[in-house]
Motif scaffolding. Sequence first.
Motif, PDB file in Angstrom:
ATOM      1  N   ARG A  71      40.351  48.353  34.483  1.00  0.00           N
ATOM      2  CA  ARG A  71      40.416  46.925  34.184  1.00  0.00           C
ATOM      3  C   ARG A  71      41.691  46.566  33.422  1.00  0.00           C
ATOM      4  O   ARG A  71      42.274  45.490  33.641  1.00  0.00           O
ATOM      5  N   MET A  72      42.129  47.440  32.537  1.00  0.00           N
ATOM      6  CA  MET A  72      43.364  47.160  31.805  1.00  0.00           C
ATOM      7  C   MET A  72      44.592  47.309  32.701  1.00  0.00           C
ATOM      8  O   MET A  72      45.531  46.512  32.607  1.00  0.00           O
ATOM      9  N   VAL A  73      44.586  48.298  33.586  1.00  0.00           N
ATOM     10  CA  VAL A  73      45.660  48.408  34.575  1.00  0.00           C
ATOM     11  C   VAL A  73      45.727  47.127  35.395  1.00  0.00           C
ATOM     12  O   VAL A  73      46.806  46.546  35.610  1.00  0.00           O
TER      13      VAL A  73
ATOM     14  N   ASN B 211      42.510  54.454  25.795  1.00  0.00           N
ATOM     15  CA  ASN B 211      42.442  54.037  27.194  1.00  0.00           C
ATOM     16  C   ASN B 211      43.574  53.066  27.521  1.00  0.00           C
ATOM     17  O   ASN B 211      44.185  53.137  28.599  1.00  0.00           O
ATOM     18  N   ALA B 212      43.855  52.158  26.589  1.00  0.00           N
ATOM     19  CA  ALA B 212      44.941  51.191  26.795  1.00  0.00           C
ATOM     20  C   ALA B 212      46.284  51.902  26.918  1.00  0.00           C
ATOM     21  O   ALA B 212      47.125  51.523  27.746  1.00  0.00           O
ATOM     22  N   VAL B 213      46.492  52.912  26.098  1.00  0.00           N
ATOM     23  CA  VAL B 213      47.743  53.674  26.157  1.00  0.00           C
ATOM     24  C   VAL B 213      47.907  54.306  27.545  1.00  0.00           C
ATOM     25  O   VAL B 213      48.995  54.271  28.136  1.00  0.00           O
ATOM     26  N   LEU B 214      46.832  54.871  28.077  1.00  0.00           N
ATOM     27  CA  LEU B 214      46.909  55.487  29.398  1.00  0.00           C
ATOM     28  C   LEU B 214      47.149  54.433  30.480  1.00  0.00           C
ATOM     29  O   LEU B 214      47.890  54.672  31.444  1.00  0.00           O
ATOM     30  N   ALA B 215      46.538  53.262  30.315  1.00  0.00           N
ATOM     31  CA  ALA B 215      46.774  52.175  31.271  1.00  0.00           C
ATOM     32  C   ALA B 215      48.241  51.759  31.258  1.00  0.00           C
ATOM     33  O   ALA B 215      48.851  51.554  32.319  1.00  0.00           O
ATOM     34  N   VAL B 216      48.817  51.625  30.066  1.00  0.00           N
ATOM     35  CA  VAL B 216      50.229  51.244  29.945  1.00  0.00           C
ATOM     36  C   VAL B 216      51.119  52.290  30.616  1.00  0.00           C
ATOM     37  O   VAL B 216      52.015  51.959  31.408  1.00  0.00           O
ATOM     38  N   ALA B 217      50.867  53.564  30.316  1.00  0.00           N
ATOM     39  CA  ALA B 217      51.689  54.627  30.901  1.00  0.00           C
ATOM     40  C   ALA B 217      51.548  54.655  32.423  1.00  0.00           C
ATOM     41  O   ALA B 217      52.531  54.909  33.138  1.00  0.00           O
ATOM     42  N   SER B 218      50.349  54.385  32.930  1.00  0.00           N
ATOM     43  CA  SER B 218      50.137  54.382  34.380  1.00  0.00           C
ATOM     44  C   SER B 218      50.955  53.292  35.056  1.00  0.00           C
ATOM     45  O   SER B 218      51.585  53.523  36.099  1.00  0.00           O
ATOM     46  N   VAL B 219      50.949  52.111  34.466  1.00  0.00           N
ATOM     47  CA  VAL B 219      51.708  50.998  35.053  1.00  0.00           C
ATOM     48  C   VAL B 219      53.207  51.276  34.946  1.00  0.00           C
ATOM     49  O   VAL B 219      53.971  51.029  35.901  1.00  0.00           O
ATOM     50  N   GLU B 220      53.656  51.788  33.808  1.00  0.00           N
ATOM     51  CA  GLU B 220      55.072  52.145  33.672  1.00  0.00           C
ATOM     52  C   GLU B 220      55.475  53.170  34.733  1.00  0.00           C
ATOM     53  O   GLU B 220      56.553  53.082  35.330  1.00  0.00           O
TER      54      GLU B 220
ATOM     55  N   ALA C 199      59.938  49.620  31.969  1.00  0.00           N
ATOM     56  CA  ALA C 199      59.120  49.119  30.872  1.00  0.00           C
ATOM     57  C   ALA C 199      58.415  47.824  31.278  1.00  0.00           C
ATOM     58  O   ALA C 199      58.823  47.120  32.204  1.00  0.00           O
ATOM     59  N   ILE C 200      57.344  47.530  30.563  1.00  0.00           N
ATOM     60  CA  ILE C 200      56.601  46.286  30.754  1.00  0.00           C
ATOM     61  C   ILE C 200      57.103  45.284  29.724  1.00  0.00           C
ATOM     62  O   ILE C 200      57.202  45.620  28.537  1.00  0.00           O
ATOM     63  N   PRO C 201      57.421  44.058  30.112  1.00  0.00           N
ATOM     64  CA  PRO C 201      57.820  43.076  29.099  1.00  0.00           C
ATOM     65  C   PRO C 201      56.746  42.931  28.020  1.00  0.00           C
ATOM     66  O   PRO C 201      55.552  42.849  28.331  1.00  0.00           O
ATOM     67  N   LEU C 202      57.168  42.933  26.764  1.00  0.00           N
ATOM     68  CA  LEU C 202      56.227  42.941  25.652  1.00  0.00           C
ATOM     69  C   LEU C 202      55.297  41.734  25.684  1.00  0.00           C
ATOM     70  O   LEU C 202      54.089  41.859  25.424  1.00  0.00           O
ATOM     71  N   ASP C 203      55.827  40.553  26.003  1.00  0.00           N
ATOM     72  CA  ASP C 203      54.971  39.376  26.028  1.00  0.00           C
ATOM     73  C   ASP C 203      53.912  39.474  27.120  1.00  0.00           C
ATOM     74  O   ASP C 203      52.783  39.021  26.956  1.00  0.00           O
ATOM     75  N   VAL C 204      54.268  40.091  28.236  1.00  0.00           N
ATOM     76  CA  VAL C 204      53.308  40.304  29.325  1.00  0.00           C
ATOM     77  C   VAL C 204      52.185  41.230  28.866  1.00  0.00           C
ATOM     78  O   VAL C 204      51.004  40.949  29.084  1.00  0.00           O
ATOM     79  N   LEU C 205      52.558  42.319  28.219  1.00  0.00           N
ATOM     80  CA  LEU C 205      51.550  43.281  27.769  1.00  0.00           C
ATOM     81  C   LEU C 205      50.629  42.664  26.729  1.00  0.00           C
ATOM     82  O   LEU C 205      49.404  42.879  26.752  1.00  0.00           O
ATOM     83  N   ARG C 206      51.197  41.888  25.824  1.00  0.00           N
ATOM     84  CA  ARG C 206      50.367  41.258  24.797  1.00  0.00           C
ATOM     85  C   ARG C 206      49.361  40.296  25.410  1.00  0.00           C
ATOM     86  O   ARG C 206      48.195  40.242  25.009  1.00  0.00           O
ATOM     87  N   ARG C 207      49.782  39.519  26.404  1.00  0.00           N
ATOM     88  CA  ARG C 207      48.847  38.595  27.050  1.00  0.00           C
ATOM     89  C   ARG C 207      47.780  39.358  27.826  1.00  0.00           C
ATOM     90  O   ARG C 207      46.593  39.005  27.790  1.00  0.00           O
ATOM     91  N   ALA C 208      48.189  40.402  28.530  1.00  0.00           N
ATOM     92  CA  ALA C 208      47.255  41.146  29.378  1.00  0.00           C
ATOM     93  C   ALA C 208      46.179  41.845  28.558  1.00  0.00           C
ATOM     94  O   ALA C 208      44.978  41.694  28.819  1.00  0.00           O
ATOM     95  N   LEU C 209      46.593  42.620  27.563  1.00  0.00           N
ATOM     96  CA  LEU C 209      45.613  43.371  26.787  1.00  0.00           C
ATOM     97  C   LEU C 209      44.854  42.471  25.819  1.00  0.00           C
ATOM     98  O   LEU C 209      43.709  42.757  25.466  1.00  0.00           O
ATOM     99  N   GLY C 210      45.478  41.386  25.424  1.00  0.00           N
ATOM    100  CA  GLY C 210      44.791  40.455  24.528  1.00  0.00           C
ATOM    101  C   GLY C 210      43.662  39.705  25.205  1.00  0.00           C
ATOM    102  O   GLY C 210      42.789  39.150  24.520  1.00  0.00           O
TER     103      GLY C 210
END
Length: 439
Positions: free
Chosen positions: A63-65, A271-280, A286-297
């Motif tokens: 779901r986080m991916v 789990n979120a860390v693994l999702a981030v690494a998978s997408v990267e 890298a994932i834009p920081l604002d995108v990641l903050r909106r997605a995981l938030g």
Amino acid sequence: MTTIDFDLDVAEVEQRLLARWPETRIAPSLERIRAVTDALGRPQHGYRSIHITGTNGKTSTARMVEAILLELGSSVGRFTSPHLADIRERISIGGRPISPDGFLRAYRDVAPAAEAVDRESPTPLSFFEMTVAMAYRAFSTAGIDVAAVEVGMGGMWDATNVIDAPVAAILPIGLDHVDQLGPTRLDIAAEKAGIIKPGALAVTARQTPEVEQLLRAHADAHLARLLVAGRDFGLGGRRASGAGQIISVNGLAGHYPEVPLSLHGRHQAHNAVLAVASVEALLEEAIPLDVLRRALGSARSPGRLEVLPGTTAVILDAAHNPDGARALAAGLSDLGPRPTVAVLAAMGDKDLAGMLAALEPVVTTMICTRNSSPRSLSSRETAAAARAVLGADRVVEVGDLADALVEATAAASTLSTEAQVLVTGSVVTVGEARRLLGL
């Protein structure tokens, strides 16, 4: 001549699927699912995918991916199992369960090929194999860019493994499904390593040294790369917040400070860390920081340390093995020390004693019941096991889940205004509780 009845609704299709072998019964072969997907034109090869395995946390990670990729503007499909309330939850397109029409279309597309395979094979396609084929077909029909695919059980012989995923994500490997996957972590790891494809990039949570060695050997043999949490990427820090937690992630391609995560518990941070690494790994950037903050938030994972506010807070968590119960117990501590009345209904093939031992320190009263599955332990059996761990004075037996929820709410109200109700033991238990609670 085909005998497929095309004048069906979702409930009727679900009953036809349930009449097949259950997803807990497997025949270790990819021949049947491959024959079906071949007949459909190999739809699973029309989009990139991230393939996710491990013992706990697969659905939340998927779901986080999905949330990150959607925020990036990708068209995303997600396959997860089991479902909480509606079979259509298993197949998500664009962040929503597949529509009834889409579900029916997928079944109609797959059914003739499945019937042909059933005629030729001594083992008919299972419920799970059918839903996998339907998902892959539905994703192709929708024209998605990326699929986040959760393994059902194991990896090597799991029906999802006909995809050729460039990224494999491996969550912590513990003991579960030992009757099917083997009695040791190494046996189970050998099965789960099977999702690492030639030339792929695999990201793994921290594992025991022996399991990491096995995963690395498999990756090396297939000319794949293995990157490990705590070494190649990892959690930089976290602190609990009322809405979940704030985390910092040291990714494969970037550093992401002060990221809100709307899920509770240290395990969800990992789990979120693994999702981030998978997408990267998939994007190779890298994932834009604002995108990641909106997605995981805004990420959601129903039934996974899900907090329902009210006069008496209710927490729903589908922990169904000792590792999951330990993560749940730690997550409850994250929420703050409160009297907790637990409603527990577990399956007969699970390590109930291990789950009870993990929950004992954080539970004030345990109400033992059962869910509607024929695999569920009876309330009597569950209560007997609970008394051996918690003592008779902390255990109550209630035969029906609906009555158990009423009993738990009443018991919590007598303990303290801060007391909470916890519902756990299996995905089925949590799914039925959500329906009973009107969700």
